[in-house]
Design an enzyme around this catalytic site. Structure first.
Site, short mmCIF file in Angstrom:
data_model
loop_
_atom_site.label_atom_id
_atom_site.label_comp_id
_atom_site.label_asym_id
_atom_site.label_seq_id
_atom_site.Cartn_x
_atom_site.Cartn_y
_atom_site.Cartn_z
N CYS A 98 0.84 -1.19 0.00
CA CYS A 98 0.00 0.00 0.00
C CYS A 98 0.88 1.25 0.00
O CYS A 98 2.08 1.16 0.24
CB CYS A 98 -0.90 -0.01 1.24
SG CYS A 98 0.00 -0.15 2.78
N CYS B 220 3.05 1.64 3.01
CA CYS B 220 4.19 0.72 3.09
C CYS B 220 5.33 1.28 2.24
O CYS B 220 6.49 1.19 2.61
CB CYS B 220 3.81 -0.67 2.58
SG CYS B 220 2.23 -1.25 3.17
#
Lengths: 78, 325
Positions: free
Chosen positions: A12, A15
């Protein structure tokens, strides 16, 4: 001794920004560490976390569910 | 509460830029300035407040609570309420799901949490207060919580454990109730504050472009669409409006924060609020990217059942709103 850094996250945006922060801190401070991104959810769940991204340093979960600041990462690595 | 802001917007548009009050452009610009600043202020307040709550009730604590306590049926409501205060990131839905399953929390309770968490989140609440006012926001929060609770109970009764993917079934078989109390890191409020504030800024950074574009489009529409324009097409007694709005809304996700300002203008021009709320619940609560992520833990059949039940509940609540309001 070289540190083993693992970044747990399924890819994501959060991240990604955690990865950038960590890479930046490691390279600007010449820290001896390997950075590994763990994207497989089965692997991630072995760490028993419920929010991603998570930062694991030498098998210890240090941060979960948020993007840390550079200072924070630096403090954790020292 | 925001009178001062209206004065500033009026002054900027009508005095400083010297635009004619009767002009569409002036009206649209005024609306844009006022709404953008107001909504950004509200977003900061709500996200910050939720950040504080969340700092003291992290998800691990919630899981622990739901896993340990006997709640005699109230666990669905509790899970749903916890969903409100937990910020939701769709990429965390899978780890969350597994964490709950591992803690021996029933599937339906997990679903209740998973439904409410994105549906009633800090960004949606901030936007709602700014666009629709406190009363409608409360109504939205309450119906969101009830929707999560009821959908959770329905899904539990459908006995869906068999439709989990194999590795999750293994985890389910080895699930254990949490024995120990959750030990939070001891941090003072001043230690927590910078972390919370960074999160506020991170969340804002992600949504502000959408919000501004949404308000800009809304502003243009606000100035150009005549009052009551939609009443001709979308009357309250049009039975298909609610299901249509809901089904249309499910694929829209990443730009939810941009869609809400536009919906507000549509409501002000005559679209029934219930239809609009159903649409917004679909936009905020159900998303295809989330469905794709859930494929790791659920079979397609289970995802389809999950989405169908929630969609159905959203449609019903849309009808209810149209009747009540």
């Amino acid at each position: 001794m070289s540190k083993v850094i693992k970044i747990l996250g399924t890819g994501c945006p959060k991240c990604q920004s955690m990865t950038n922060v960590v890479k930046d801190v490691v390279s600007t401070n010449n820290i001896d560490a390997s950075i590994e991104k763990v994207e497989d959810i089965v692997e991630i769940m072995k760490f028993n976390i419920m929010t991603t991204p998570a930062l694991v340093i030498d098998d210890v979960i240090t941060i979960k569910g948020r993007v840390p600041t550079k200072d924070e990462v630096l403090a954790l690595l020292n | 509460m925001f009178d001062w802001l209206q004065h500033i917007a009026d002054w900027l548009v009508y005095d400083l830029l010297d635009l004619d009050q009767e002009q569409h452009l002036a009206e649209a610009l005024n609306f844009f300035i006022y709404d953008t600043v107001k909504i950004l202020i509200l977003l900061v307040i709500v996200i910050f407040f939720m950040g504080i709550v969340n700092s003291y009730f992290p998800i691990d604590k919630v899981k622990n609570y739901l896993s340990r306590k006997k709640l005699y049926g109230l666990e669905y409501l509790m899970a749903s309420l916890f969903g409100v205060v937990t910020p939701f990131c769709s990429c965390s839905s899978v780890p969350l799901f597994i964490g709950f399953v591992r803690g021996g929390i029933p599937l339906g309770v997990t679903f209740a949490f998973l439904i409410t968490s994105p549906l009633v989140n800090e960004v949606a609440i901030g936007l709602f207060i700014g666009l629709f006012g406190i009363k409608t926001t409360l109504l939205y929060i309450i119906s969101g919580v009830l929707l999560g609770t009821i959908s959770g109970i329905i899904l539990q009764n459908l006995k869906l454990e068999g439709y989990l993917t194999p590795w999750v079934k293994d985890i389910l078989a080895n699930a254990q109730k949490e024995q120990d109390l959750f030990k939070a890191e001891k941090q003072t409020f001043t230690q927590r504050l910078p972390i919370i504030w960074t999160e506020v800024l991170n969340i804002l950074k992600g949504i502000v472009p959408y919000v501004i574009v949404g308000i800009a489009i809304g502003g243009i529409m606000h100035g150009y669409i005549p009052e009551g324009f939609f009443e001709k097409f979308m009357a309250k007694d049009n039975l298909f409006a609610v299901p249509l709005a809901t089904i249309l809304s499910v694929p829209m996700y990443s730009n939810a924060s941009g869609i809400l300002p536009i919906v507000q203008v549509l409501v002000s021009k005559g679209i029934p609020l219930g239809t609009a709320i159903a649409f917004m619940m679909g936009v905020v609560g159900l998303s295809l990217p989330e469905a794709m992520l859930l494929k790791k833990v659920m079979t397609l059949k289970l995802i389809a059942i999950f989405f169908s039940v929630v969609t159905l509940c959203i449609i019903i609540s849309g009808y209810l709103f149209n009747i009540i309001l």
